[in-house]
Design a protein around this motif. Sequence first.
Motif, PDB file in Angstrom:
ATOM      1  N   LEU A  42       6.572   2.638   5.235  1.00  0.00           N
ATOM      2  CA  LEU A  42       5.599   1.936   6.075  1.00  0.00           C
ATOM      3  C   LEU A  42       4.893   2.890   7.025  1.00  0.00           C
ATOM      4  O   LEU A  42       5.483   3.864   7.495  1.00  0.00           O
ATOM      5  CB  LEU A  42       6.292   0.853   6.903  1.00  0.00           C
ATOM      6  CG  LEU A  42       6.832  -0.340   6.154  1.00  0.00           C
ATOM      7  CD1 LEU A  42       7.523  -1.296   7.117  1.00  0.00           C
ATOM      8  CD2 LEU A  42       5.718  -1.053   5.413  1.00  0.00           C
ATOM      9  N   ALA A  43       3.662   2.562   7.334  1.00  0.00           N
ATOM     10  CA  ALA A  43       2.902   3.262   8.360  1.00  0.00           C
ATOM     11  C   ALA A  43       3.102   2.530   9.682  1.00  0.00           C
ATOM     12  O   ALA A  43       3.591   1.392   9.710  1.00  0.00           O
ATOM     13  CB  ALA A  43       1.423   3.274   7.981  1.00  0.00           C
ATOM     14  N   VAL A  44       2.702   3.147  10.780  1.00  0.00           N
ATOM     15  CA  VAL A  44       2.688   2.458  12.065  1.00  0.00           C
ATOM     16  C   VAL A  44       1.674   1.330  11.942  1.00  0.00           C
ATOM     17  O   VAL A  44       0.536   1.548  11.523  1.00  0.00           O
ATOM     18  CB  VAL A  44       2.278   3.418  13.206  1.00  0.00           C
ATOM     19  CG1 VAL A  44       2.089   2.656  14.508  1.00  0.00           C
ATOM     20  CG2 VAL A  44       3.310   4.520  13.366  1.00  0.00           C
ATOM     21  N   VAL A  99       3.943 -12.157   3.578  1.00  0.00           N
ATOM     22  CA  VAL A  99       4.132 -11.001   4.442  1.00  0.00           C
ATOM     23  C   VAL A  99       2.968 -10.048   4.186  1.00  0.00           C
ATOM     24  O   VAL A  99       2.679  -9.731   3.026  1.00  0.00           O
ATOM     25  CB  VAL A  99       5.460 -10.270   4.137  1.00  0.00           C
ATOM     26  CG1 VAL A  99       5.616  -9.034   5.015  1.00  0.00           C
ATOM     27  CG2 VAL A  99       6.641 -11.202   4.282  1.00  0.00           C
ATOM     28  N   ILE A 100       2.310  -9.619   5.247  1.00  0.00           N
ATOM     29  CA  ILE A 100       1.224  -8.645   5.120  1.00  0.00           C
ATOM     30  C   ILE A 100       1.588  -7.471   6.008  1.00  0.00           C
ATOM     31  O   ILE A 100       1.856  -7.634   7.204  1.00  0.00           O
ATOM     32  CB  ILE A 100      -0.127  -9.247   5.561  1.00  0.00           C
ATOM     33  CG1 ILE A 100      -0.438 -10.479   4.726  1.00  0.00           C
ATOM     34  CG2 ILE A 100      -1.241  -8.206   5.442  1.00  0.00           C
ATOM     35  CD1 ILE A 100      -1.533 -11.346   5.297  1.00  0.00           C
ATOM     36  N   THR A 101       1.615  -6.280   5.410  1.00  0.00           N
ATOM     37  CA  THR A 101       1.990  -5.093   6.171  1.00  0.00           C
ATOM     38  C   THR A 101       1.241  -3.880   5.651  1.00  0.00           C
ATOM     39  O   THR A 101       0.622  -3.923   4.582  1.00  0.00           O
ATOM     40  CB  THR A 101       3.519  -4.866   6.137  1.00  0.00           C
ATOM     41  OG1 THR A 101       3.871  -3.861   7.067  1.00  0.00           O
ATOM     42  CG2 THR A 101       3.991  -4.499   4.747  1.00  0.00           C
ATOM     43  N   LYS A 102       1.334  -2.798   6.396  1.00  0.00           N
ATOM     44  CA  LYS A 102       0.620  -1.573   6.038  1.00  0.00           C
ATOM     45  C   LYS A 102       1.621  -0.513   5.592  1.00  0.00           C
ATOM     46  O   LYS A 102       2.383   0.001   6.399  1.00  0.00           O
ATOM     47  CB  LYS A 102      -0.192  -1.085   7.234  1.00  0.00           C
ATOM     48  CG  LYS A 102      -1.073   0.087   6.923  1.00  0.00           C
ATOM     49  CD  LYS A 102      -1.899   0.466   8.135  1.00  0.00           C
ATOM     50  CE  LYS A 102      -2.765   1.664   7.835  1.00  0.00           C
ATOM     51  NZ  LYS A 102      -3.500   2.103   9.026  1.00  0.00           N
ATOM     52  N   ALA A 103       1.597  -0.217   4.294  1.00  0.00           N
ATOM     53  CA  ALA A 103       2.402   0.881   3.764  1.00  0.00           C
ATOM     54  C   ALA A 103       1.591   2.167   3.918  1.00  0.00           C
ATOM     55  O   ALA A 103       0.394   2.124   4.217  1.00  0.00           O
ATOM     56  CB  ALA A 103       2.726   0.630   2.294  1.00  0.00           C
ATOM     57  N   GLN A 104       2.225   3.286   3.708  1.00  0.00           N
ATOM     58  CA  GLN A 104       1.499   4.552   3.811  1.00  0.00           C
ATOM     59  C   GLN A 104       0.420   4.663   2.741  1.00  0.00           C
ATOM     60  O   GLN A 104      -0.568   5.360   2.926  1.00  0.00           O
ATOM     61  CB  GLN A 104       2.464   5.729   3.746  1.00  0.00           C
ATOM     62  CG  GLN A 104       3.298   5.838   5.010  1.00  0.00           C
ATOM     63  CD  GLN A 104       4.244   7.017   5.007  1.00  0.00           C
ATOM     64  OE1 GLN A 104       4.376   7.741   4.032  1.00  0.00           O
ATOM     65  NE2 GLN A 104       4.926   7.201   6.111  1.00  0.00           N
ATOM     66  N   SER A 105       0.579   3.926   1.641  1.00  0.00           N
ATOM     67  CA  SER A 105      -0.410   3.964   0.560  1.00  0.00           C
ATOM     68  C   SER A 105      -1.509   2.912   0.719  1.00  0.00           C
ATOM     69  O   SER A 105      -2.461   2.902  -0.051  1.00  0.00           O
ATOM     70  CB  SER A 105       0.289   3.766  -0.785  1.00  0.00           C
ATOM     71  OG  SER A 105       0.957   2.526  -0.803  1.00  0.00           O
ATOM     72  N   GLY A 106      -1.381   2.022   1.699  1.00  0.00           N
ATOM     73  CA  GLY A 106      -2.387   0.988   1.926  1.00  0.00           C
ATOM     74  C   GLY A 106      -1.754  -0.339   2.301  1.00  0.00           C
ATOM     75  O   GLY A 106      -0.538  -0.464   2.402  1.00  0.00           O
TER      76      GLY A 106
END
Length: 136
Positions: free
Chosen positions: A45-47, A23-30
């Motif tokens: 999570l970020a948008v 799983v690859i996703t964008k958290a608010q920290s990166g």
Amino acid sequence: MKTIKVSIVTPNGPVYESDVEMVITKAQSGELGILPGHIPMVAPLAVGAVRLKHAGSKQEDLVAVSGGILEVRPEQVTILAQAAEKAEDIDVERAQKAKERAEQRMREQKAEDIDFRRAELALQRAINRLTVTGKQ
């Protein structure tokens, strides 16, 4: 190859469930990459797009999320998102119109005292949906 169970859920119900290799996703920290056996964690999570790689193939599913919470356990990932859409479920024309409206609102922000941050977030969501479909 080992897999990890992924569930993406919104207030309207489940959007995605499958066993994947990564799983690859964008958290608010990166950006985060999660494999089976990952240490437990919770992150906002970020948008952005959630990329779901399937074991033994180059197939990858994409899901557009509009923020939310990521919970990781060694054998399961749960994403609680405010909104989420699989790439094949996104109405590209509607997303393009939302992008254009948000851009227009941002241009007119000074003239009409429109909430700039709200328009900016709408633009991010629209661009994310278009990116996930590959039609930006």
